[in-house]
Design a protein around this motif. Structure first.
Motif, PDB file in Angstrom:
ATOM      1  N   LYS A  43      -1.604   2.625   9.370  1.00  0.00           N
ATOM      2  CA  LYS A  43      -0.801   1.398   9.221  1.00  0.00           C
ATOM      3  C   LYS A  43       0.363   1.624   8.267  1.00  0.00           C
ATOM      4  O   LYS A  43       1.476   1.200   8.519  1.00  0.00           O
ATOM      5  CB  LYS A  43      -1.671   0.254   8.661  1.00  0.00           C
ATOM      6  CG  LYS A  43      -2.569  -0.399   9.675  1.00  0.00           C
ATOM      7  CD  LYS A  43      -3.519  -1.365   8.979  1.00  0.00           C
ATOM      8  CE  LYS A  43      -4.493  -0.601   8.128  1.00  0.00           C
ATOM      9  NZ  LYS A  43      -5.428  -1.418   7.373  1.00  0.00           N
ATOM     10  N   SER A  62       2.296  -7.070  -0.734  1.00  0.00           N
ATOM     11  CA  SER A  62       1.027  -7.665  -1.175  1.00  0.00           C
ATOM     12  C   SER A  62       0.810  -7.467  -2.668  1.00  0.00           C
ATOM     13  O   SER A  62       1.372  -6.557  -3.286  1.00  0.00           O
ATOM     14  CB  SER A  62      -0.137  -7.013  -0.435  1.00  0.00           C
ATOM     15  OG  SER A  62      -0.023  -7.235   0.942  1.00  0.00           O
ATOM     16  N   ARG A  66      -5.825  -2.851  -6.974  1.00  0.00           N
ATOM     17  CA  ARG A  66      -6.023  -1.393  -6.909  1.00  0.00           C
ATOM     18  C   ARG A  66      -4.995  -0.686  -7.798  1.00  0.00           C
ATOM     19  O   ARG A  66      -3.877  -1.170  -7.962  1.00  0.00           O
ATOM     20  CB  ARG A  66      -5.886  -0.934  -5.448  1.00  0.00           C
ATOM     21  CG  ARG A  66      -5.818   0.567  -5.308  1.00  0.00           C
ATOM     22  CD  ARG A  66      -5.980   1.079  -3.902  1.00  0.00           C
ATOM     23  NE  ARG A  66      -4.871   0.992  -2.974  1.00  0.00           N
ATOM     24  CZ  ARG A  66      -3.671   1.548  -3.133  1.00  0.00           C
ATOM     25  NH1 ARG A  66      -3.343   2.185  -4.242  1.00  0.00           N
ATOM     26  NH2 ARG A  66      -2.766   1.424  -2.172  1.00  0.00           N
ATOM     27  N   TYR A  78       3.385  -2.368  -3.329  1.00  0.00           N
ATOM     28  CA  TYR A  78       2.508  -3.468  -3.751  1.00  0.00           C
ATOM     29  C   TYR A  78       3.059  -4.036  -5.057  1.00  0.00           C
ATOM     30  O   TYR A  78       3.835  -3.374  -5.745  1.00  0.00           O
ATOM     31  CB  TYR A  78       1.086  -2.948  -4.082  1.00  0.00           C
ATOM     32  CG  TYR A  78       0.202  -2.673  -2.898  1.00  0.00           C
ATOM     33  CD1 TYR A  78      -0.385  -3.710  -2.189  1.00  0.00           C
ATOM     34  CD2 TYR A  78      -0.073  -1.359  -2.509  1.00  0.00           C
ATOM     35  CE1 TYR A  78      -1.226  -3.460  -1.109  1.00  0.00           C
ATOM     36  CE2 TYR A  78      -0.911  -1.091  -1.423  1.00  0.00           C
ATOM     37  CZ  TYR A  78      -1.486  -2.149  -0.732  1.00  0.00           C
ATOM     38  OH  TYR A  78      -2.300  -1.897   0.335  1.00  0.00           O
ATOM     39  N   GLU A  97      -3.308 -15.613   2.032  1.00  0.00           N
ATOM     40  CA  GLU A  97      -4.643 -15.119   2.347  1.00  0.00           C
ATOM     41  C   GLU A  97      -4.958 -14.064   1.312  1.00  0.00           C
ATOM     42  O   GLU A  97      -4.053 -13.503   0.706  1.00  0.00           O
ATOM     43  CB  GLU A  97      -4.706 -14.540   3.766  1.00  0.00           C
ATOM     44  CG  GLU A  97      -3.765 -13.342   4.042  1.00  0.00           C
ATOM     45  CD  GLU A  97      -4.175 -12.036   3.383  1.00  0.00           C
ATOM     46  OE1 GLU A  97      -5.383 -11.779   3.295  1.00  0.00           O
ATOM     47  OE2 GLU A  97      -3.285 -11.294   2.924  1.00  0.00           O
ATOM     48  N   TYR A 106      -6.839  -7.772  -2.519  1.00  0.00           N
ATOM     49  CA  TYR A 106      -5.494  -7.690  -1.957  1.00  0.00           C
ATOM     50  C   TYR A 106      -5.105  -9.078  -1.457  1.00  0.00           C
ATOM     51  O   TYR A 106      -5.936  -9.775  -0.870  1.00  0.00           O
ATOM     52  CB  TYR A 106      -5.472  -6.759  -0.735  1.00  0.00           C
ATOM     53  CG  TYR A 106      -5.875  -5.327  -0.989  1.00  0.00           C
ATOM     54  CD1 TYR A 106      -7.213  -4.967  -1.084  1.00  0.00           C
ATOM     55  CD2 TYR A 106      -4.911  -4.338  -1.126  1.00  0.00           C
ATOM     56  CE1 TYR A 106      -7.582  -3.646  -1.305  1.00  0.00           C
ATOM     57  CE2 TYR A 106      -5.273  -3.009  -1.341  1.00  0.00           C
ATOM     58  CZ  TYR A 106      -6.614  -2.673  -1.430  1.00  0.00           C
ATOM     59  OH  TYR A 106      -6.977  -1.376  -1.653  1.00  0.00           O
ATOM     60  N   GLU A 126       0.955  -6.384   6.724  1.00  0.00           N
ATOM     61  CA  GLU A 126       0.003  -5.299   7.007  1.00  0.00           C
ATOM     62  C   GLU A 126      -1.212  -5.578   6.145  1.00  0.00           C
ATOM     63  O   GLU A 126      -1.173  -5.403   4.929  1.00  0.00           O
ATOM     64  CB  GLU A 126       0.668  -3.957   6.661  1.00  0.00           C
ATOM     65  CG  GLU A 126      -0.168  -2.750   7.019  1.00  0.00           C
ATOM     66  CD  GLU A 126      -0.767  -2.064   5.807  1.00  0.00           C
ATOM     67  OE1 GLU A 126      -1.987  -2.270   5.566  1.00  0.00           O
ATOM     68  OE2 GLU A 126      -0.039  -1.361   5.098  1.00  0.00           O
ATOM     69  N   ASP A 128      -5.871  -6.429   5.975  1.00  0.00           N
ATOM     70  CA  ASP A 128      -7.161  -6.045   6.545  1.00  0.00           C
ATOM     71  C   ASP A 128      -7.699  -7.124   7.490  1.00  0.00           C
ATOM     72  O   ASP A 128      -7.072  -8.167   7.682  1.00  0.00           O
ATOM     73  CB  ASP A 128      -8.164  -5.711   5.429  1.00  0.00           C
ATOM     74  CG  ASP A 128      -8.822  -6.956   4.868  1.00  0.00           C
ATOM     75  OD1 ASP A 128      -8.189  -8.032   4.882  1.00  0.00           O
ATOM     76  OD2 ASP A 128      -9.987  -6.863   4.422  1.00  0.00           O
ATOM     77  N   ARG A 173     -14.727   3.168   2.924  1.00  0.00           N
ATOM     78  CA  ARG A 173     -13.648   2.861   3.866  1.00  0.00           C
ATOM     79  C   ARG A 173     -14.085   3.126   5.314  1.00  0.00           C
ATOM     80  O   ARG A 173     -13.698   2.398   6.226  1.00  0.00           O
ATOM     81  CB  ARG A 173     -12.391   3.661   3.505  1.00  0.00           C
ATOM     82  CG  ARG A 173     -11.678   3.029   2.331  1.00  0.00           C
ATOM     83  CD  ARG A 173     -10.500   3.818   1.814  1.00  0.00           C
ATOM     84  NE  ARG A 173      -9.946   3.116   0.658  1.00  0.00           N
ATOM     85  CZ  ARG A 173      -8.767   2.484   0.644  1.00  0.00           C
ATOM     86  NH1 ARG A 173      -7.988   2.494   1.680  1.00  0.00           N
ATOM     87  NH2 ARG A 173      -8.370   1.864  -0.448  1.00  0.00           N
TER      88      ARG A 173
HETATM   89  P1  5GP Z   1      -4.836   0.535   0.688  1.00  0.00           P
HETATM   90  O1  5GP Z   1      -5.676   0.515  -0.555  1.00  0.00           O
HETATM   91  O2  5GP Z   1      -5.182   1.715   1.568  1.00  0.00           O
HETATM   92  O3  5GP Z   1      -3.362   0.418   0.414  1.00  0.00           O
HETATM   93  O4  5GP Z   1      -5.212  -0.774   1.523  1.00  0.00           O
HETATM   94  C1  5GP Z   1      -6.546  -1.045   1.838  1.00  0.00           C
HETATM   95  C2  5GP Z   1      -6.627  -2.148   2.869  1.00  0.00           C
HETATM   96  O5  5GP Z   1      -6.112  -3.365   2.330  1.00  0.00           O
HETATM   97  C3  5GP Z   1      -5.806  -1.860   4.115  1.00  0.00           C
HETATM   98  O6  5GP Z   1      -6.633  -2.168   5.253  1.00  0.00           O
HETATM   99  C4  5GP Z   1      -4.643  -2.810   4.023  1.00  0.00           C
HETATM  100  O7  5GP Z   1      -4.191  -3.223   5.295  1.00  0.00           O
HETATM  101  C5  5GP Z   1      -5.287  -3.958   3.299  1.00  0.00           C
HETATM  102  N1  5GP Z   1      -4.315  -4.848   2.641  1.00  0.00           N
HETATM  103  C6  5GP Z   1      -3.134  -4.528   2.044  1.00  0.00           C
HETATM  104  N2  5GP Z   1      -2.527  -5.620   1.591  1.00  0.00           N
HETATM  105  C7  5GP Z   1      -3.323  -6.673   1.920  1.00  0.00           C
HETATM  106  C8  5GP Z   1      -3.214  -8.089   1.739  1.00  0.00           C
HETATM  107  O8  5GP Z   1      -2.251  -8.619   1.182  1.00  0.00           O
HETATM  108  N3  5GP Z   1      -4.241  -8.833   2.197  1.00  0.00           N
HETATM  109  C9  5GP Z   1      -5.319  -8.307   2.823  1.00  0.00           C
HETATM  110  N4  5GP Z   1      -6.257  -9.136   3.268  1.00  0.00           N
HETATM  111  N5  5GP Z   1      -5.461  -6.978   3.020  1.00  0.00           N
HETATM  112  C10 5GP Z   1      -4.467  -6.188   2.572  1.00  0.00           C
END
Ligand code: 5GP
Length: 221
Positions: A43, A62, A66, A78, A97, A106, A126, A128, A173
């Motif tokens: 993604k 977002s 993390r 982020y 959300e 997130y 983008e 989850d 994961r």
């Molecule tokens: P990563 O830690 O790999 O950047 O993201 C982990 C997961 O969190 C990914 O599936 C990503 O799509 C999801 N994610 C990123 N931003 C958001 C958000 O704002 N809201 C939600 N619900 N999931 C998010």
């Protein structure tokens, strides 16, 4: 190539009838698109390609608890916050959300998304699976796109090959990935990530086709 019909308007009407609180019901305006799929599917590579080649699309940034990975920039990839700040945002209703994923939280800042949609800017989240489900409930007019790996083995290989997470994080994961893969049918359509440029091309066509009701997937079903 499979044709599938998109029924966002019908779902919006259903939500109104059912009394669900709906954030935004665009009629004739650019729609909100959600890109979801298991961790490791690519993604963020798709998002990076859209950021590079399609400045006409606005990518929501977002908020997350993390820690940044090497190369990640606060405010671009982020907004990195601590748990207390995340709590504050949730309590103040500032997130459209939010979800917990593999031990971190997130969320999508609400105001920026609503502003961009109101201004008619094609907008992409983008997020989850849990987040996608929340958007489905509160913004039924959104188009939900599932990004799938060519195979499960490929997903596992990509997740391990990234080399940025320890084994226990990878295991969490992968576990989440099994659940996310099972939810594919909840989405409006699937794009299989065999080629990043092809996926971007299809996604942009979906986003910029004004109220295009018929969409195409590259998943043979
Ligand atoms: P990563 O830690 O790999 O950047 O993201 C982990 C997961 O969190 C990914 O599936 C990503 O799509 C999801 N994610 C990123 N931003 C958001 C958000 O704002 N809201 C939600 N619900 N999931 C998010």
């Amino acid at each position: 190539m499979t044709e599938r019909s998109w029924s966002g308007d019908a779902r919006a009407r259903e939500a109104v009838r059912a009394g669900t609180k709906v954030d935004f019901l665009p009629s004739g305006e650019r729609r909100l698109t959600v890109l979801s799929g298991p961790s490791g599917v690519g993604k963020s590579t798709v998002v990076a390609e859209i950021r590079r080649a399609h400045p006409e699309v606005w990518l929501s940034v977002s908020v997350t608890t993390r820690r940044p990975r090497p190369g990640e920039v606060n405010g671009l990839h982020y907004f990195f916050v601590d748990g207390a700040e995340f709590d504050r945002l949730v309590e103040a209703g500032e997130l459209l959300e939010w979800a917990e994923f593999a031990g971190n939280r997130y969320g999508t800042p609400r105001a920026a998304v609503l502003d961009k949609l109101a201004a008619g800017v094609p907008t992409l989240l983008e997020i989850d699976l849990e987040g996608a489900r929340q958007v489905r409930r509160t913004m039924p007019d959104a188009l939900l796109v599932f990004l799938a790996p060519p195979t499960w083995e490929e997903l596992e290989k990509r997740l391990r090959g990234r080399g940025t997470e320890p084994e226990d994080v990878i295991a969490r994961r992968l576990e989440a990935g099994r659940i996310e893969m099972a939810a594919e049918k909840e989405f409006d359509l699937t794009l299989v990530n065999t080629d990043v440029k092809d996926v971007c091309h299809r996604l942009i066509a979906l986003m910029t086709d004004p109220l295009g009701v018929t969409t195409t997937t590259n998943r043979e079903v």
